[in-house]
Design an enzyme around this catalytic site. Structure first.
Site, PDB file in Angstrom:
ATOM      1  N   LEU A 132       0.813  -1.210   0.000  1.00 12.18           N
ATOM      2  CA  LEU A 132       0.000   0.000   0.000  1.00 12.18           C
ATOM      3  C   LEU A 132       0.848   1.261   0.000  1.00 12.18           C
ATOM      4  O   LEU A 132       0.508   2.251  -0.654  1.00 12.18           O
ATOM      5  CB  LEU A 132      -0.922   0.002   1.223  1.00 12.18           C
ATOM      6  CG  LEU A 132      -2.017  -1.061   1.256  1.00 12.18           C
ATOM      7  CD1 LEU A 132      -2.672  -1.104   2.632  1.00 12.18           C
ATOM      8  CD2 LEU A 132      -3.058  -0.799   0.181  1.00 12.18           C
ATOM      9  N   ASP A 164      13.323   3.523  10.508  1.00 12.53           N
ATOM     10  CA  ASP A 164      12.804   2.366  11.223  1.00 12.53           C
ATOM     11  C   ASP A 164      11.907   2.933  12.316  1.00 12.53           C
ATOM     12  O   ASP A 164      12.395   3.529  13.276  1.00 12.53           O
ATOM     13  CB  ASP A 164      13.952   1.553  11.825  1.00 12.53           C
ATOM     14  CG  ASP A 164      13.472   0.349  12.644  1.00 12.53           C
ATOM     15  OD1 ASP A 164      12.260   0.262  12.935  1.00 12.53           O
ATOM     16  OD2 ASP A 164      14.316  -0.488  13.002  1.00 12.53           O
ATOM     17  N   ASN A 219       2.096   4.654   7.372  1.00 11.82           N
ATOM     18  CA  ASN A 219       1.641   3.431   6.718  1.00 11.82           C
ATOM     19  C   ASN A 219       2.319   2.163   7.238  1.00 11.82           C
ATOM     20  O   ASN A 219       1.731   1.086   7.180  1.00 11.82           O
ATOM     21  CB  ASN A 219       1.881   3.556   5.206  1.00 11.82           C
ATOM     22  CG  ASN A 219       1.710   2.235   4.485  1.00 11.82           C
ATOM     23  OD1 ASN A 219       0.595   1.747   4.307  1.00 11.82           O
ATOM     24  ND2 ASN A 219       2.835   1.631   4.087  1.00 11.82           N
ATOM     25  N   TYR A 257      -3.098  -7.620  15.653  1.00  9.33           N
ATOM     26  CA  TYR A 257      -3.308  -6.685  14.543  1.00  9.33           C
ATOM     27  C   TYR A 257      -4.605  -5.906  14.744  1.00  9.33           C
ATOM     28  O   TYR A 257      -4.634  -4.681  14.648  1.00  9.33           O
ATOM     29  CB  TYR A 257      -3.333  -7.444  13.227  1.00  9.33           C
ATOM     30  CG  TYR A 257      -3.549  -6.551  12.020  1.00  9.33           C
ATOM     31  CD1 TYR A 257      -2.492  -5.817  11.488  1.00  9.33           C
ATOM     32  CD2 TYR A 257      -4.802  -6.451  11.422  1.00  9.33           C
ATOM     33  CE1 TYR A 257      -2.682  -5.002  10.383  1.00  9.33           C
ATOM     34  CE2 TYR A 257      -4.993  -5.641  10.314  1.00  9.33           C
ATOM     35  CZ  TYR A 257      -3.930  -4.916   9.800  1.00  9.33           C
ATOM     36  OH  TYR A 257      -4.119  -4.103   8.712  1.00  9.33           O
ATOM     37  N   LYS A 295      -4.969  -1.865  15.496  1.00 10.15           N
ATOM     38  CA  LYS A 295      -5.653  -0.966  14.577  1.00 10.15           C
ATOM     39  C   LYS A 295      -6.815  -0.241  15.259  1.00 10.15           C
ATOM     40  O   LYS A 295      -7.109   0.922  14.941  1.00 10.15           O
ATOM     41  CB  LYS A 295      -6.128  -1.720  13.340  1.00 10.15           C
ATOM     42  CG  LYS A 295      -4.983  -2.187  12.441  1.00 10.15           C
ATOM     43  CD  LYS A 295      -4.091  -1.024  11.993  1.00 10.15           C
ATOM     44  CE  LYS A 295      -3.021  -1.468  11.011  1.00 10.15           C
ATOM     45  NZ  LYS A 295      -2.171  -0.365  10.527  1.00 10.15           N
ATOM     46  N   THR A 298      -2.159  -7.887  -0.498  1.00 11.60           N
ATOM     47  CA  THR A 298      -0.786  -7.455  -0.211  1.00 11.60           C
ATOM     48  C   THR A 298      -0.046  -8.603   0.462  1.00 11.60           C
ATOM     49  O   THR A 298      -0.643  -9.611   0.866  1.00 11.60           O
ATOM     50  CB  THR A 298      -0.758  -6.233   0.732  1.00 11.60           C
ATOM     51  OG1 THR A 298      -1.251  -6.628   2.023  1.00 11.60           O
ATOM     52  CG2 THR A 298      -1.599  -5.083   0.185  1.00 11.60           C
TER      53      THR A 298
END
Length: 232
Positions: free
Chosen positions: A13, A53, A80, A156, A160, A189
Site C-alpha cells: 500500500l 525504522d 503506513n 493486529y 488498529k 498485499t
C-alpha cells in the site's frame, strides 16, 4: 508543490500510494527500513528515499533531520508502516508478541508523528493520515457478512483499533493539523498473503483521497473507499 512522506513505502500500500501521488504531482519521500529496497523503490517511482525504522527513536529522529535539511518541511505524513503479528489461537500469544506489534502499529506512529510535527507545522495545510483498518472495528468484526469477521488476528486488530482512537485524539489535540485514519479494505498485499479481493490501487483510494483533499476538509475521521466510516 506538496511534499509527502510515507513510511513503509517500499512495497504494498505504501508503494502504491507513493506511485499515485507522484503521478499527481507530489514530491514523495519513500520512507523504508531497508536501504536497498527503499532506494530501489524510490528510483523506480521517481521519489527520494529516506531511511526510517519506526521502532527506533534514533532512526526516526535522523529521518526527520534529513528531511529538514533537504526539503525543509512536509505537507502530508502518511503513517503506513505496519505488521500483522500472529494469527489464530490467542492462547499462544506472549507479551513480547504484543509489544512487537504495538511497537510498529501504534508506538511507531507516535514516534514518527512527534518527530515530524515541526516539519508539518511549516506547511500551510498540514495533513496526517494514519493507515488503520476495518479489522479494528467492533461493528465490522461482528458482522458475519463481512470478511473482517472471519479472521482471528488478535494483535493486529487490537493495534488498529488503538490507532483509530489515537487518530481521533490527535485530531482533537492538534487543531492546526488535519488528522484522519484510512481503511484500505481487504486488499491483496504481502501482509495477508495476497488473499484480498481488492487490488493494491483500490486499497489506496482512501489514502490518496485524504492526501489530496482541499484545505479545510474535516479532521478526526475514519475514511474508506466509499466514504466515511462510523467507527465503533
Amino acid at each position: 508543490m506538496t511534499i509527502t512522506f510515507i513510511t513503509g513505502a517500499n512495497k504494498g500500500l505504501g508503494r502504491e500510494t507513493a506511485r499515485r501521488l507522484v503521478g499527481l504531482g507530489h514530491t514523495v519521500l519513500v520512507g523504508a527500513r531497508d536501504p536497498e529496497q527503499g532506494t530501489k523503490a524510490a528510483a523506480e517511482l521517481g521519489a527520494r528515499f529516506v531511511q526510517i525504522d519506526v521502532t527506533d527513536d534514533a532512526s526516526v529522529a535522523a529521518a526527520a533531520a534529513e528531511v529538514a535539511e533537504h526539503e525543509g518541511r512536509i505537507d502530508v505524513l502518511v503513517n503506513n508502516a505496519g505488521v500483522h503479528g500472529p494469527l489464530g489461537d490467542p492462547g499462544t500469544l506472549t507479551g513480547a508478541d504484543a509489544l512487537s506489534v504495538f511497537d510498529v502499529n501504534v508506538a511507531g506512529v507516535v514516534r514518527t508523528t512527534t518527530a515530524f510535527l515541526p516539519l508539518l507545522r511549516r506547511s500551510s495545510d498540514p495533513v496526517i493520515i494514519n493507515v488503520s483498518s476495518g479489522m479494528g472495528s467492533l461493528a465490522y468484526t461482528h458482522d458475519p457478512s463481512r470478511a473482517e469477521s472471519s479472521v482471528v488476528a488478535p494483535l493486529y486488530t487490537a493495534s488498529k483499533a488503538a490507532l483509530t482512537m489515537l487518530t481521533t485524539q490527535y485530531a482533537k489535540g492538534l487543531p492546526d493539523i488535519r488528522v484522519n485514519a484510512a481503511d484500505p479494505g481487504y486488499t491483496a498485499t504481502a501482509l495477508n498473503g495476497f488473499s484480498g479481493p481488492q487490488t493494491v490501487t483500490e486499497g489506496t483510494d482512501a489514502i490518496v483521497g485524504l492526501a489530496i483533499e482541499e484545505p479545510g476538509a474535516g479532521s478526526g475521521r475514519f475514511v474508506g473507499r466509499t466514504g466515511e466510516i462510523a467507527w465503533s
